[in-house]
Design an enzyme around this catalytic site. Structure first.
Site, PDB file in Angstrom:
ATOM      1  N   ARG A  18       0.828  -1.211   0.000  1.00 48.55           N
ATOM      2  CA  ARG A  18       0.000   0.000   0.000  1.00 48.55           C
ATOM      3  C   ARG A  18       0.867   1.267   0.000  1.00 48.55           C
ATOM      4  O   ARG A  18       0.548   2.249  -0.671  1.00 48.55           O
ATOM      5  CB  ARG A  18      -0.948  -0.002   1.207  1.00 48.55           C
ATOM      6  CG  ARG A  18      -2.069  -1.031   1.041  1.00 48.55           C
ATOM      7  CD  ARG A  18      -3.029  -1.001   2.202  1.00 48.55           C
ATOM      8  NE  ARG A  18      -3.660   0.302   2.386  1.00 48.55           N
ATOM      9  CZ  ARG A  18      -4.228   0.711   3.521  1.00 48.55           C
ATOM     10  NH1 ARG A  18      -4.255  -0.102   4.574  1.00 48.55           N
ATOM     11  NH2 ARG A  18      -4.774   1.902   3.609  1.00 48.55           N
ATOM     12  N   GLY A  51     -16.525  11.582  -0.123  1.00 46.22           N
ATOM     13  CA  GLY A  51     -15.920  10.300  -0.495  1.00 46.22           C
ATOM     14  C   GLY A  51     -15.788   9.303   0.636  1.00 46.22           C
ATOM     15  O   GLY A  51     -14.795   8.587   0.708  1.00 46.22           O
ATOM     16  N   GLN A  94     -10.205  10.192   7.298  1.00 39.55           N
ATOM     17  CA  GLN A  94     -10.036   8.783   7.661  1.00 39.55           C
ATOM     18  C   GLN A  94      -8.863   8.193   6.872  1.00 39.55           C
ATOM     19  O   GLN A  94      -8.484   7.050   7.073  1.00 39.55           O
ATOM     20  CB  GLN A  94     -11.313   8.003   7.332  1.00 39.55           C
ATOM     21  CG  GLN A  94     -12.509   8.472   8.127  1.00 39.55           C
ATOM     22  CD  GLN A  94     -13.815   7.950   7.522  1.00 39.55           C
ATOM     23  OE1 GLN A  94     -14.294   6.893   7.882  1.00 39.55           O
ATOM     24  NE2 GLN A  94     -14.375   8.697   6.607  1.00 39.55           N
ATOM     25  N   ASN A  95      -8.336   8.978   5.945  1.00 39.95           N
ATOM     26  CA  ASN A  95      -7.278   8.459   5.079  1.00 39.95           C
ATOM     27  C   ASN A  95      -5.925   8.509   5.781  1.00 39.95           C
ATOM     28  O   ASN A  95      -5.645   9.428   6.545  1.00 39.95           O
ATOM     29  CB  ASN A  95      -7.221   9.255   3.773  1.00 39.95           C
ATOM     30  CG  ASN A  95      -8.531   9.159   3.019  1.00 39.95           C
ATOM     31  OD1 ASN A  95      -9.345   8.277   3.313  1.00 39.95           O
ATOM     32  ND2 ASN A  95      -8.761  10.047   2.076  1.00 39.95           N
ATOM     33  N   VAL A  96      -5.095   7.534   5.427  1.00 41.06           N
ATOM     34  CA  VAL A  96      -3.777   7.431   6.063  1.00 41.06           C
ATOM     35  C   VAL A  96      -2.673   7.819   5.078  1.00 41.06           C
ATOM     36  O   VAL A  96      -1.500   7.640   5.352  1.00 41.06           O
ATOM     37  CB  VAL A  96      -3.546   5.980   6.582  1.00 41.06           C
ATOM     38  CG1 VAL A  96      -4.543   5.624   7.680  1.00 41.06           C
ATOM     39  CG2 VAL A  96      -3.609   4.938   5.454  1.00 41.06           C
ATOM     40  N   CYS A 118       6.329   1.864  17.989  1.00 41.44           N
ATOM     41  CA  CYS A 118       6.957   0.717  18.645  1.00 41.44           C
ATOM     42  C   CYS A 118       5.935  -0.019  19.511  1.00 41.44           C
ATOM     43  O   CYS A 118       5.221   0.613  20.303  1.00 41.44           O
ATOM     44  CB  CYS A 118       8.137   1.188  19.496  1.00 41.44           C
ATOM     45  SG  CYS A 118       8.924  -0.190  20.371  1.00 41.44           S
ATOM     46  N   HIS A 139      -7.598   8.053  11.646  1.00 37.36           N
ATOM     47  CA  HIS A 139      -7.205   6.635  11.519  1.00 37.36           C
ATOM     48  C   HIS A 139      -5.694   6.467  11.384  1.00 37.36           C
ATOM     49  O   HIS A 139      -5.225   5.413  10.973  1.00 37.36           O
ATOM     50  CB  HIS A 139      -7.932   5.978  10.340  1.00 37.36           C
ATOM     51  CG  HIS A 139      -9.402   5.798  10.582  1.00 37.36           C
ATOM     52  ND1 HIS A 139     -10.301   5.465   9.590  1.00 37.36           N
ATOM     53  CD2 HIS A 139     -10.140   5.898  11.723  1.00 37.36           C
ATOM     54  CE1 HIS A 139     -11.529   5.370  10.108  1.00 37.36           C
ATOM     55  NE2 HIS A 139     -11.458   5.649  11.389  1.00 37.36           N
ATOM     56  N   CYS A 187      14.773   0.842  20.669  1.00 42.07           N
ATOM     57  CA  CYS A 187      14.756   0.001  21.870  1.00 42.07           C
ATOM     58  C   CYS A 187      14.726  -1.488  21.502  1.00 42.07           C
ATOM     59  O   CYS A 187      14.614  -2.334  22.384  1.00 42.07           O
ATOM     60  CB  CYS A 187      13.555   0.351  22.756  1.00 42.07           C
ATOM     61  SG  CYS A 187      11.992  -0.377  22.197  1.00 42.07           S
ATOM     62  N   CYS A 200      12.377  -0.575  16.480  1.00 45.47           N
ATOM     63  CA  CYS A 200      12.601   0.684  17.204  1.00 45.47           C
ATOM     64  C   CYS A 200      14.037   0.698  17.739  1.00 45.47           C
ATOM     65  O   CYS A 200      14.693  -0.351  17.785  1.00 45.47           O
ATOM     66  CB  CYS A 200      11.603   0.735  18.356  1.00 45.47           C
ATOM     67  SG  CYS A 200      11.757   2.145  19.460  1.00 45.47           S
TER      68      CYS A 200
HETATM   69  P1  OAD Z   1     -14.845   3.229   1.657  1.00 45.59           P
HETATM   70  O1  OAD Z   1     -14.074   2.443   0.669  1.00 45.59           O
HETATM   71  O2  OAD Z   1     -15.673   2.485   2.636  1.00 45.59           O
HETATM   72  O3  OAD Z   1     -15.824   4.223   0.887  1.00 45.59           O
HETATM   73  C1  OAD Z   1     -15.362   5.016  -0.161  1.00 45.59           C
HETATM   74  C2  OAD Z   1     -16.523   5.883  -0.602  1.00 45.59           C
HETATM   75  O4  OAD Z   1     -16.039   6.789  -1.581  1.00 45.59           O
HETATM   76  C3  OAD Z   1     -17.681   5.099  -1.235  1.00 45.59           C
HETATM   77  O5  OAD Z   1     -18.897   5.564  -0.649  1.00 45.59           O
HETATM   78  C4  OAD Z   1     -17.608   5.470  -2.727  1.00 45.59           C
HETATM   79  O6  OAD Z   1     -18.893   5.563  -3.325  1.00 45.59           O
HETATM   80  C5  OAD Z   1     -16.958   6.839  -2.661  1.00 45.59           C
HETATM   81  N1  OAD Z   1     -16.152   7.182  -3.833  1.00 45.59           N
HETATM   82  C6  OAD Z   1     -15.345   6.391  -4.576  1.00 45.59           C
HETATM   83  N2  OAD Z   1     -14.724   7.096  -5.518  1.00 45.59           N
HETATM   84  C7  OAD Z   1     -15.139   8.392  -5.385  1.00 45.59           C
HETATM   85  C8  OAD Z   1     -14.857   9.596  -6.057  1.00 45.59           C
HETATM   86  N3  OAD Z   1     -14.010   9.667  -7.064  1.00 45.59           N
HETATM   87  N4  OAD Z   1     -15.470  10.727  -5.625  1.00 45.59           N
HETATM   88  C9  OAD Z   1     -16.356  10.704  -4.583  1.00 45.59           C
HETATM   89  N5  OAD Z   1     -16.657   9.581  -3.918  1.00 45.59           N
HETATM   90  C10 OAD Z   1     -16.064   8.446  -4.298  1.00 45.59           C
HETATM   91  O7  OAD Z   1     -13.822   4.220   2.376  1.00 45.59           O
HETATM   92  P2  OAD Z   1     -13.990   5.020   3.748  1.00 45.59           P
HETATM   93  O8  OAD Z   1     -15.351   5.547   3.902  1.00 45.59           O
HETATM   94  O9  OAD Z   1     -12.856   5.957   3.815  1.00 45.59           O
HETATM   95  O10 OAD Z   1     -10.529   2.254   8.225  1.00 45.59           O
HETATM   96  O11 OAD Z   1     -13.762   3.857   4.780  1.00 45.59           O
HETATM   97  C11 OAD Z   1     -13.719   4.170   6.143  1.00 45.59           C
HETATM   98  C12 OAD Z   1     -12.697   3.313   6.832  1.00 45.59           C
HETATM   99  O12 OAD Z   1     -12.941   1.935   6.543  1.00 45.59           O
HETATM  100  C13 OAD Z   1     -11.265   3.517   6.371  1.00 45.59           C
HETATM  101  O13 OAD Z   1     -10.633   4.615   6.978  1.00 45.59           O
HETATM  102  C14 OAD Z   1     -10.621   2.245   6.784  1.00 45.59           C
HETATM  103  C15 OAD Z   1     -11.669   1.259   6.332  1.00 45.59           C
HETATM  104  O14 OAD Z   1     -11.689   0.044   7.006  1.00 45.59           O
HETATM  105  C16 OAD Z   1      -9.456   1.773   8.825  1.00 45.59           C
HETATM  106  O15 OAD Z   1      -8.528   1.292   8.215  1.00 45.59           O
HETATM  107  C17 OAD Z   1      -9.530   1.921  10.297  1.00 45.59           C
END
Ligand code: OAD
Length: 248
Positions: A77, A193, A108-110, A134, A126, A156, A154
């Site tokens: 990734r 998104g 929520q993006n990393v 560590c 997130h 340590c 780490c």
């Molecule tokens: P998701 O993959 O669950 O949802 C992505 C959303 O973006 C969907 O509703 C799509 O319809 C929409 N989408 C896709 N392409 C798009 C675009 N070009 N423009 C606008 N919308 C678009 O992702 P998240 O909601 O971020 O958590 O997921 C939440 C969390 O679930 C993540 O942070 C991650 C995952 O498990 C952890 O890793 C803790």
């Protein structure tokens, strides 16, 4: 009766007006905001959770069982994200922060793409794929190398893990508190998104709505919050978000 494109246009007009009048904006972004940068989402047809099992890769138990497998996945990734550049949605949100007296960007993006586009004080609820933590002493540091040499350690000599939030883990306390306060105090809330199924992040839209904010969603598809936000704009984030900044 207004046709669908007319309804969308009206919605966009209304949203632009709210953006221009807002003095405090909170924005929640999800994987969809980075999709047009080439970063895979989680729950779309080609999303990560349709190809991989989260319980094998994104839980503390999975890491304890097989840290190498987990790290290999994170290395993969990291290599994708390393090639990705911010898109027009990231840049528009950074510009909006310059124009509005208060804009809190909660992601929520990393991937770090908001910061790369120039957004300040981004609340990474997130975590970040570029940070390591560590498992012994808790020290956190940044390592942008791609690929990372496995298994990272780490100073340590404790084993390091990605400094991200996995299933079953709590969000970073202070970052989350700041996000909740921003959602409670804003006059405009944007959800961009995100599938709005992962809590507590998904609850921020309701928090904002209950506190009296106007709420706007930008997504390709309806989500569980579509039913109560004031306005849903269907379309790609890189096209729609910049339109919110143009004169009505
Ligand atoms: P998701 O993959 O669950 O949802 C992505 C959303 O973006 C969907 O509703 C799509 O319809 C929409 N989408 C896709 N392409 C798009 C675009 N070009 N423009 C606008 N919308 C678009 O992702 P998240 O909601 O971020 O958590 O997921 C939440 C969390 O679930 C993540 O942070 C991650 C995952 O498990 C952890 O890793 C803790």
């Amino acid at each position: 009766m207004a046709s669908l494109p007319d309804v969308m246009e009206l919605c966009l007009e209304k949203a632009r007006d709210w953006v221009q009048k807002a003095s405090s904006i909170a924005v929640l972004t999800g994987a969809g905001v980075s999709a047009e940068s080439g970063v895979p989402t989680f729950r779309d047809a080609a999303g990560l959770w349709n190809q991989f099992r989260p319980e094998d890769l994104a839980t503390p138990e999975a890491f304890a069982r097989n840290p190498k497998t987990v790290w290999e996945w994170y290395n993969w990734r990291r290599s994708i994200i390393d090639q990705a550049r911010p898109n027009a949605a990231h840049f528009a949100l950074a510009e909006l922060q310059q124009r509005v007296s208060r804009l809190t960007l909660i992601t929520q993006n990393v991937d770090g793409l908001h910061q790369e586009a120039g957004s300040q004080r981004v609340l990474e609820i997130h975590g970040s794929i570029w940070r390591l933590r560590c498992t012994e002493c808790g020290r956190v540091w940044i390592d942008r190398s791609v690929p990372l040499k496995l298994l990272p350690k780490c100073a340590c000599s404790g084993l390091a893990r990605p400094d991200v939030v996995w299933f079953g883990e709590s969000l970073p306390h202070d970052v989350w508190q700041t996000a909740e306060v921003a959602a409670s105090n804003c006059d405009l809330f944007l959800a961009v998104g995100t599938s709005a199924v992962v809590y507590p992040a998904a609850g921020l839209a309701k928090t904002a709505k209950r506190s009296g904010a106007k709420t706007i969603e930008i997504n390709l598809e309806p989500t569980p919050i579509s039913g109560f936000v004031d306005c849903t704009i269907k379309g790609p984030a890189a096209e729609i978000v910049p339109k919110l900044l143009t004169a009505a």
